[in-house]
Scaffold this active site. Sequence first.
Site, PDB file in Angstrom:
ATOM      1  N   ARG A 139       0.793  -1.228   0.000  1.00 56.77           N
ATOM      2  CA  ARG A 139       0.000   0.000   0.000  1.00 56.77           C
ATOM      3  C   ARG A 139       0.824   1.276   0.000  1.00 56.77           C
ATOM      4  O   ARG A 139       0.262   2.365  -0.076  1.00 56.77           O
ATOM      5  CB  ARG A 139      -0.990  -0.027   1.173  1.00 56.77           C
ATOM      6  CG  ARG A 139      -1.952  -1.185   1.010  1.00 56.77           C
ATOM      7  CD  ARG A 139      -3.055  -1.226   2.028  1.00 56.77           C
ATOM      8  NE  ARG A 139      -3.951  -2.334   1.702  1.00 56.77           N
ATOM      9  CZ  ARG A 139      -3.846  -3.561   2.196  1.00 56.77           C
ATOM     10  NH1 ARG A 139      -2.904  -3.841   3.090  1.00 56.77           N
ATOM     11  NH2 ARG A 139      -4.668  -4.512   1.819  1.00 56.77           N
ATOM     12  N   THR A 183       2.031  -5.517   4.565  1.00 59.21           N
ATOM     13  CA  THR A 183       1.539  -4.842   3.362  1.00 59.21           C
ATOM     14  C   THR A 183       1.331  -3.344   3.536  1.00 59.21           C
ATOM     15  O   THR A 183       1.122  -2.630   2.562  1.00 59.21           O
ATOM     16  CB  THR A 183       0.195  -5.456   2.930  1.00 59.21           C
ATOM     17  OG1 THR A 183      -0.730  -5.373   4.023  1.00 59.21           O
ATOM     18  CG2 THR A 183       0.348  -6.918   2.526  1.00 59.21           C
ATOM     19  N   SER A 198       0.738  -8.265   9.324  1.00 53.86           N
ATOM     20  CA  SER A 198      -0.412  -8.917   8.714  1.00 53.86           C
ATOM     21  C   SER A 198      -0.376 -10.408   9.040  1.00 53.86           C
ATOM     22  O   SER A 198       0.665 -10.945   9.409  1.00 53.86           O
ATOM     23  CB  SER A 198      -0.392  -8.724   7.190  1.00 53.86           C
ATOM     24  OG  SER A 198      -0.363  -7.360   6.838  1.00 53.86           O
ATOM     25  N   GLY A 199      -1.529 -11.069   8.870  1.00 53.33           N
ATOM     26  CA  GLY A 199      -1.561 -12.514   9.066  1.00 53.33           C
ATOM     27  C   GLY A 199      -2.624 -13.001  10.015  1.00 53.33           C
ATOM     28  O   GLY A 199      -2.522 -14.105  10.555  1.00 53.33           O
ATOM     29  N   GLU A 201      -5.414 -14.309   9.675  1.00 49.69           N
ATOM     30  CA  GLU A 201      -6.073 -15.571   9.322  1.00 49.69           C
ATOM     31  C   GLU A 201      -5.211 -16.788   9.626  1.00 49.69           C
ATOM     32  O   GLU A 201      -5.609 -17.922   9.357  1.00 49.69           O
ATOM     33  CB  GLU A 201      -6.450 -15.568   7.838  1.00 49.69           C
ATOM     34  CG  GLU A 201      -7.772 -14.901   7.545  1.00 49.69           C
ATOM     35  CD  GLU A 201      -7.802 -13.422   7.919  1.00 49.69           C
ATOM     36  OE1 GLU A 201      -8.730 -13.023   8.663  1.00 49.69           O
ATOM     37  OE2 GLU A 201      -6.919 -12.674   7.491  1.00 49.69           O
ATOM     38  N   TRP A 260      -2.671  -4.718  10.258  1.00 42.51           N
ATOM     39  CA  TRP A 260      -2.208  -4.805   8.862  1.00 42.51           C
ATOM     40  C   TRP A 260      -2.437  -3.560   8.019  1.00 42.51           C
ATOM     41  O   TRP A 260      -1.989  -3.500   6.877  1.00 42.51           O
ATOM     42  CB  TRP A 260      -2.846  -6.015   8.181  1.00 42.51           C
ATOM     43  CG  TRP A 260      -4.340  -6.063   8.161  1.00 42.51           C
ATOM     44  CD1 TRP A 260      -5.140  -6.687   9.074  1.00 42.51           C
ATOM     45  CD2 TRP A 260      -5.215  -5.521   7.175  1.00 42.51           C
ATOM     46  NE1 TRP A 260      -6.464  -6.558   8.722  1.00 42.51           N
ATOM     47  CE2 TRP A 260      -6.538  -5.855   7.558  1.00 42.51           C
ATOM     48  CE3 TRP A 260      -5.023  -4.791   5.994  1.00 42.51           C
ATOM     49  CZ2 TRP A 260      -7.649  -5.469   6.811  1.00 42.51           C
ATOM     50  CZ3 TRP A 260      -6.134  -4.409   5.255  1.00 42.51           C
ATOM     51  CH2 TRP A 260      -7.429  -4.755   5.660  1.00 42.51           C
ATOM     52  N   ASN A 278      -9.092  -8.925  13.200  1.00 46.42           N
ATOM     53  CA  ASN A 278      -9.980  -9.950  13.755  1.00 46.42           C
ATOM     54  C   ASN A 278      -9.272 -10.853  14.748  1.00 46.42           C
ATOM     55  O   ASN A 278      -8.090 -11.158  14.599  1.00 46.42           O
ATOM     56  CB  ASN A 278     -10.550 -10.808  12.623  1.00 46.42           C
ATOM     57  CG  ASN A 278      -9.455 -11.466  11.793  1.00 46.42           C
ATOM     58  OD1 ASN A 278      -8.863 -10.823  10.930  1.00 46.42           O
ATOM     59  ND2 ASN A 278      -9.178 -12.729  12.039  1.00 46.42           N
ATOM     60  N   ASP A 320     -15.558 -11.792  11.349  1.00 42.69           N
ATOM     61  CA  ASP A 320     -14.365 -11.216  10.722  1.00 42.69           C
ATOM     62  C   ASP A 320     -14.594  -9.750  10.363  1.00 42.69           C
ATOM     63  O   ASP A 320     -14.212  -9.287   9.292  1.00 42.69           O
ATOM     64  CB  ASP A 320     -13.943 -12.001   9.481  1.00 42.69           C
ATOM     65  CG  ASP A 320     -12.606 -11.505   8.917  1.00 42.69           C
ATOM     66  OD1 ASP A 320     -11.735 -11.152   9.715  1.00 42.69           O
ATOM     67  OD2 ASP A 320     -12.444 -11.449   7.681  1.00 42.69           O
ATOM     68  N   ASP A 322     -13.152  -7.396  11.929  1.00 43.81           N
ATOM     69  CA  ASP A 322     -11.894  -6.682  12.018  1.00 43.81           C
ATOM     70  C   ASP A 322     -12.111  -5.364  12.755  1.00 43.81           C
ATOM     71  O   ASP A 322     -13.187  -5.080  13.261  1.00 43.81           O
ATOM     72  CB  ASP A 322     -11.366  -6.436  10.604  1.00 43.81           C
ATOM     73  CG  ASP A 322      -9.882  -6.647  10.467  1.00 43.81           C
ATOM     74  OD1 ASP A 322      -9.144  -6.008  11.224  1.00 43.81           O
ATOM     75  OD2 ASP A 322      -9.464  -7.459   9.629  1.00 43.81           O
ATOM     76  N   TRP A 490     -13.068  -0.239  -4.012  1.00 44.92           N
ATOM     77  CA  TRP A 490     -11.910  -0.837  -3.342  1.00 44.92           C
ATOM     78  C   TRP A 490     -10.694   0.084  -3.368  1.00 44.92           C
ATOM     79  O   TRP A 490      -9.582  -0.328  -3.093  1.00 44.92           O
ATOM     80  CB  TRP A 490     -11.573  -2.187  -3.989  1.00 44.92           C
ATOM     81  CG  TRP A 490     -10.986  -3.172  -3.036  1.00 44.92           C
ATOM     82  CD1 TRP A 490      -9.691  -3.584  -2.969  1.00 44.92           C
ATOM     83  CD2 TRP A 490     -11.677  -3.858  -1.979  1.00 44.92           C
ATOM     84  NE1 TRP A 490      -9.517  -4.490  -1.954  1.00 44.92           N
ATOM     85  CE2 TRP A 490     -10.723  -4.681  -1.333  1.00 44.92           C
ATOM     86  CE3 TRP A 490     -12.989  -3.870  -1.526  1.00 44.92           C
ATOM     87  CZ2 TRP A 490     -11.066  -5.501  -0.251  1.00 44.92           C
ATOM     88  CZ3 TRP A 490     -13.325  -4.681  -0.462  1.00 44.92           C
ATOM     89  CH2 TRP A 490     -12.366  -5.478   0.163  1.00 44.92           C
TER      90      TRP A 490
END
Length: 583
Positions: A139, A183, A198-199, A201, A260, A278, A320, A322, A490
């Site tokens: 990003r 990211t 990040s991560g 999940e 993230w 989350n 989720d 978040d 988006w």
Amino acid sequence: MTGRFMRSMAGAALCALLAAGAPLLAAGAGPTDADLMADASSTGDVLTYGMGPQAQRFSTLNAINTETVSKLVPAFAASLGGEKQRGQESQPLVYDGTIYVTGSYSRLFAFDAKTGEQKWKYEARLPDGIMPCCDVVNRGAAIYGDKIIFATLDARLVALNRNTGKVVWNKQIADYQAGYSATAAPLIVKGMVITGNSGGEFGIVGAVEARDVNTGELIWHRPVVEGNMGTLRGKDNGITGKLNASWEGDLWKTGGGATWLGGTYDPETNLLYFGTGNPAPWNSHLRKGDNLYTASTLAIDPDTGTIKWHYQTTPHDGWDFDGVNEFIPFDATINGKPMKLGAKADRNGYFFVLDRTNGKFISANKFVMQTTWAKGYDKNGKPIVIPTGRPGAPEGAAKGTSVFSSPSFLGGKNWMPMAYSKDTGLFYIPSNDWGMDIWNEPIAYKKGAAYLGAGFTIKPIAEDHIGALRAMDPKTGKIVWEYKNKAPLWGGVLTTAGNLVFTGTPEGYLKAFDAKSGKELWKFQTGSGVVGSPITWEQDGEQYVAVMSGWGGAVPLWGGEVAKSFKDINQGGSLWVFKLPKG
């Protein structure tokens, strides 16, 4: 704003930074701490993600305005080249005649800001085992002195010489084999690079950390899940929260809460604001309690890494939803009282306003069509949860009862940053109206494996749109206007003193709207979906607008039937730059 006033502001900021021990840079060496803090008021460059540490994404430039925007034309387009397309979610930076932009697969490019000619590029050597959940995106970068710094998909932080692209330092943030990645665009405060991870999940532990901008050495590390130990200059700095206060047993060791999206910084309160993701796993029946500090906004002392206050938007998250969305500081007078506030448009469908000095709840208002999980928020800032809106617990090896939930887990607003106009007093939110069937499944933690315990199918809830750009009044919680888009929105948003709002669409357009009425005034087809964040700056007496084009991100990967509706959108990877024709 006069040049004398801008200089006095920058001078005051520099004095404060020196008092705090920030490193000094030689004159002409590149952007300084004071330059970064003054980025929202400077017009000849873009030095920070969000166009200022508070990330309001508002520009005082007005040459491109409601009267002239129809004449906007391309100045040039620069391709990222090669076969590495996918989602291009970056926000460019501009300094000293160069545009810096990150690309998919952890790449960083430097382009001539006048011609678009590539000066250099850097491509990270990514291992085969990276596990990004939501496309191979990046990003943006951060700039400081002679360095340009960005994060990579294998959870590293890399500093390059901004003139040559050569590596200055390269540091590991976390273990990518355990599911960590990175990211977000870094944030630089007082000579420190502030980053998240990040991560979520994969059962990781979300954290915020600060590193020396010149060496990359770790200064402090703050986990955001209760029970985990923080550090300051190599020594223990207290656990986060209280052990087992809102997590049972050892679940806090794999609790998620990824940071993230990065954070914002408010010089007035000297606080970092980071959203947390989350809790893990998605199956909420396996982790009783509120699960602090996931799905929250945290205020963190940048000098020590200690948490000063927190506000949890979705306690015991089971959808989720978040909570990682950006928290944007702003000032407003409510009921005759001037207040230092902050706003956040959450994945769960509610727009929050808090007192940014202490986290006190001010208001929460729905900014999407429907929220089936909660009726709203009470006066204490707690959600009024609808019990039947939570997916049921699994029974043995069988999945639990499926429920329809709206918003979908992709959120009323996902990663794409909103903007705040100091002129109109409105926030401009890139939102989506969609729902999902969601159910829970049995799951056990395994290092490096997906840790969801849930299944889902995303569905549209309106015939005429999914995406909706909405103007929200933070004082009243009312939607002032909206623009509906067939495909999900988006990309990020930019607003300017020219009474304009810019954002992109997956159909390939960069569009400009009247900031007060929402009327569409201009659009340009870039050839691929626009999911990046636009910027504007002044160069040689002319105002420019730039945005990345390149369809991708989470929607094509996770969107199910919704994604199939837009499967024919071409991928891409180009930087587009626009200006008004001379004369």
